[in-house]
Write an enzyme that holds these catalytic residues in place. Structure first.
Site, mmCIF file in Angstrom:
data_model
loop_
_atom_site.group_PDB
_atom_site.id
_atom_site.type_symbol
_atom_site.label_atom_id
_atom_site.label_comp_id
_atom_site.label_asym_id
_atom_site.label_seq_id
_atom_site.Cartn_x
_atom_site.Cartn_y
_atom_site.Cartn_z
ATOM 1 N N LYS A 80 -51.317 17.127 -77.711
ATOM 2 C CA LYS A 80 -50.525 18.247 -77.209
ATOM 3 C C LYS A 80 -49.199 18.291 -77.964
ATOM 4 O O LYS A 80 -48.610 17.238 -78.253
ATOM 5 C CB LYS A 80 -50.300 18.043 -75.702
ATOM 6 C CG LYS A 80 -49.609 19.171 -74.974
ATOM 7 C CD LYS A 80 -49.542 18.849 -73.469
ATOM 8 C CE LYS A 80 -48.927 19.948 -72.647
ATOM 9 N NZ LYS A 80 -48.961 19.641 -71.187
ATOM 10 N N SER A 155 -50.723 23.322 -68.415
ATOM 11 C CA SER A 155 -50.158 23.681 -69.692
ATOM 12 C C SER A 155 -50.901 23.085 -70.905
ATOM 13 O O SER A 155 -50.708 23.579 -72.023
ATOM 14 C CB SER A 155 -48.690 23.250 -69.748
ATOM 15 O OG SER A 155 -48.572 21.857 -69.636
ATOM 16 N N SER A 179 -51.140 19.669 -65.302
ATOM 17 C CA SER A 179 -51.362 20.241 -66.633
ATOM 18 C C SER A 179 -52.450 19.582 -67.474
ATOM 19 O O SER A 179 -52.783 20.096 -68.533
ATOM 20 C CB SER A 179 -50.061 20.222 -67.432
ATOM 21 O OG SER A 179 -49.307 21.350 -67.089
HETATM 22 N N1 GLN Z 1 -48.177 24.425 -63.868
HETATM 23 C C1 GLN Z 1 -47.181 23.488 -63.421
HETATM 24 C C2 GLN Z 1 -45.823 23.976 -63.869
HETATM 25 O O1 GLN Z 1 -45.740 25.000 -64.404
HETATM 26 C C3 GLN Z 1 -47.473 22.122 -63.961
HETATM 27 C C4 GLN Z 1 -47.110 21.956 -65.373
HETATM 28 C C5 GLN Z 1 -47.383 20.587 -65.899
HETATM 29 O O2 GLN Z 1 -48.096 19.782 -65.302
HETATM 30 N N2 GLN Z 1 -46.795 20.305 -67.034
HETATM 31 O O3 GLN Z 1 -44.844 23.335 -63.687
#
Ligand code: GLN
Length: 491
Positions: A80, A155, A179
């Site tokens: 990532k 994400s 994410s």
């Molecule tokens: N979707 C969640 C957020 O927007 C989790 C994001 C993540 O785990 N990095 O914060």
């Protein structure tokens, strides 16, 4: 298996050791797949063809010498793009880091290189890992290999799409609120968030430091175990790193679930969950019961407030962490009349709307007069959630729920409504707040042919029992379907 790009890591590792295939051949197959799918999927922000080729040659030379560096030697791995990589552009999908070439590797990356992994490149994400769809990337949305009109989740959506499509054999992501697990669920693969502190966060660009964890996305539970084995373990460079010995994740994988107590969390099942998703979860529960597990219904009453607490704690921490992106030290710089104006111009141009929203929210929640009412209150709720989990783990070895309340949603469906986007993580956020491990395993498809993920949560350092249950879920579900875009007919 007709195409090497479709092998599991375990199968490929076997082939590399028996001499049936080489790391160079494997890499070529994965590159061919990427050439076929990338125009459609946009899973990658950067493909490091030269670096990967060098690593593959090195891995093969190692095998010839009889050097065995572990389960990822010669395996094509994607990272990532919030994991810093020396000399390889790392943007966090933000304009503010465009062109940034880190001077060092994060610990996970260092361990991957030392383990002979072939690092393919950097995958797309929501800017600074804030989002659930990759639509918040400043460099375009990734698409779901099951249906390119839908999001891959986020994400870590690029990582999930690559593994599902065969343009990476395994990938790493970060999980602050879901994410890794949510995109894994939406792309029909396995995704796992380790116990907080198990994988070093050194070199992971910080979003919310008390929640962030690096973990693997893979095509099987065994593959996820292999990937975690390589990156996990104590690192003095991360003050939150767990100093104890890394447990043995493998020995229980074949043990089944007989005698285990599996807790169904009332608040995370049923209401608000798409019927097809819940039906697949229920079917898996029946199978687990038939396989000898005891199913218990359990309540985590405070979990109802998890999302609200998360959306104070995560933005508060993000507003502190992102203060370092000011145009002075990294990436973008937009000059002004004075330093303050330069910082303001840089940040206004460099940060996208969701990141800006989070910084504003977090700054507000931490400001004098509001700190206790918002941030303090959220921290107290977090403590209640931790206690709920502790009580539940007295009565169950693992807890289960759907990973995501819905299957992959169409691109654009939630972009105008942050709250509906935030709801994507309602089932995953609780384990981030408690710091416990959790995994998503694909268990079926809905009527539209989209994958459904089953979440197994365990107490801190409970990875062995979590993997044990996940491996049985995987056997029982016999999911075994591959994303349509991974098949050679579609490009
Ligand atoms: N979707 C969640 C957020 O927007 C989790 C994001 C993540 O785990 N990095 O914060």
């Amino acid at each position: 298996m007709s195409d090497l790009a479709d092998l599991t890591l375990a199968a490929a590792a076997g082939g590399l050791r028996s001499g049936d295939l080489s790391a160079v051949e494997l890499l070529e197959a994965v590159h061919r797949r990427a050439a076929m799918t990338e125009a459609n999927l946009h899973a990658y922000l950067t493909l490091d063809r030269e670096g990967a080729a060098r690593a593959a040659v090195g891995a093969d030379a190692g095998f010839k010498r009889g050097a065995d560096l572990g389960p990822l030697q010669g395996i094509p791995v994607a990272l990532k793009d919030n994991m810093v990589t020396r000399g390889l552009e790392t943007t966090c999908s933000s304009k503010i880091l465009a062109g940034y070439l880190p001077p060092y590797d994060g610990t996970a990356t260092t361990r991957l290189r030392a383990g002979g992994a072939v690092i393919l490149g950097k995958t797309n994400l929501d800017e600074f890992a804030m989002g659930s769809s990759t639509e918040n990337s400043a460099y375009g949305t990734s698409r779901n290999p099951w249906d390119p009109d839908r999001v891959p989740g986020g994400s870590s959506g690029g990582s999930a799409a690559a593994v599902a499509a065969g343009s990476a054999m395994v990938a790493f992501g970060s999980d602050t609120g879901g994410s890794i697990r949510q995109p894994a669920a939406l792309c029909g693969i396995v995704g796992m968030k380790p116990t907080y502190g198990l994988v070093s966060r050194y070199g992971l660009i910080a979003f919310a430091s008390s929640l962030d964890q690096i973990g693997p996305l893979a095509r099987s539970v065994e593959d996820a175990v292999a990937a975690l084995e390589v990156v996990g373990g104590y690192d003095p460079a991360d003050s939150t790193s767990y100093p104890g010995a890394v447990p043995d994740y493998r020995s229980g994988l074949e043990s089944g679930v007989s005698g285990l107590r599996i807790g169904v969390v009332t608040e995370l099942n049923g209401a608000g969950i798409e019927p097809a998703v819940q039906a697949a979860v229920n079917r898996t529960l029946d199978q687990l019961e038939n396989a000898g597990a005891t199913i218990v219904q359990l309540s985590l009453p405070s979990v109802e407030y998890a999302l609200s607490a998360y959306y104070l704690i995560a933005p508060a921490e993000c507003s502190a962490n992102l203060a370092r992106f000011d145009g002075v030290r990294y990436g973008l710089r937009r000059l002004g009349e004075n330093v303050e104006e330069m910082m303001s111009n840089t940040r206004a141009e460099g940060f996208g709307p969701e990141v800006t929203r989070r910084i504003l929210l977090g700054t507000y929640a931490l400001s004098a007069g509001y700190y206790d009412a918002f941030y303090g209150q959220a921290q107290r709720v977090r403590t209640l959630i931790i206690r709920d989990f502790q009580a539940a783990y007295e009565q169950a070895d693992v807890l289960v729920s759907p990973t995501s309340p819905t299957t992959a949603f169409p691109i654009g469906a939630r972009t105008d409504d942050p709250l509906s986007m935030y709801m994507s993580d309602v089932c995953t956020i609780p384990s981030n707040l408690s710091g416990d491990p959790a995994i998503s395993v694909p268990v079926g498809l809905d009527d539209a042919g989209l994958p459904i993920g089953f979440q197994v949560m365990a107490p801190a350092l409970g990875e062995p029992v979590m993997f044990r249950v996940a491996a049985e879920v995987e056997r029982l579900a016999a999911f075994g379907v591959r994303a349509p875009l991974a098949s050679s007919e579609v490009g």
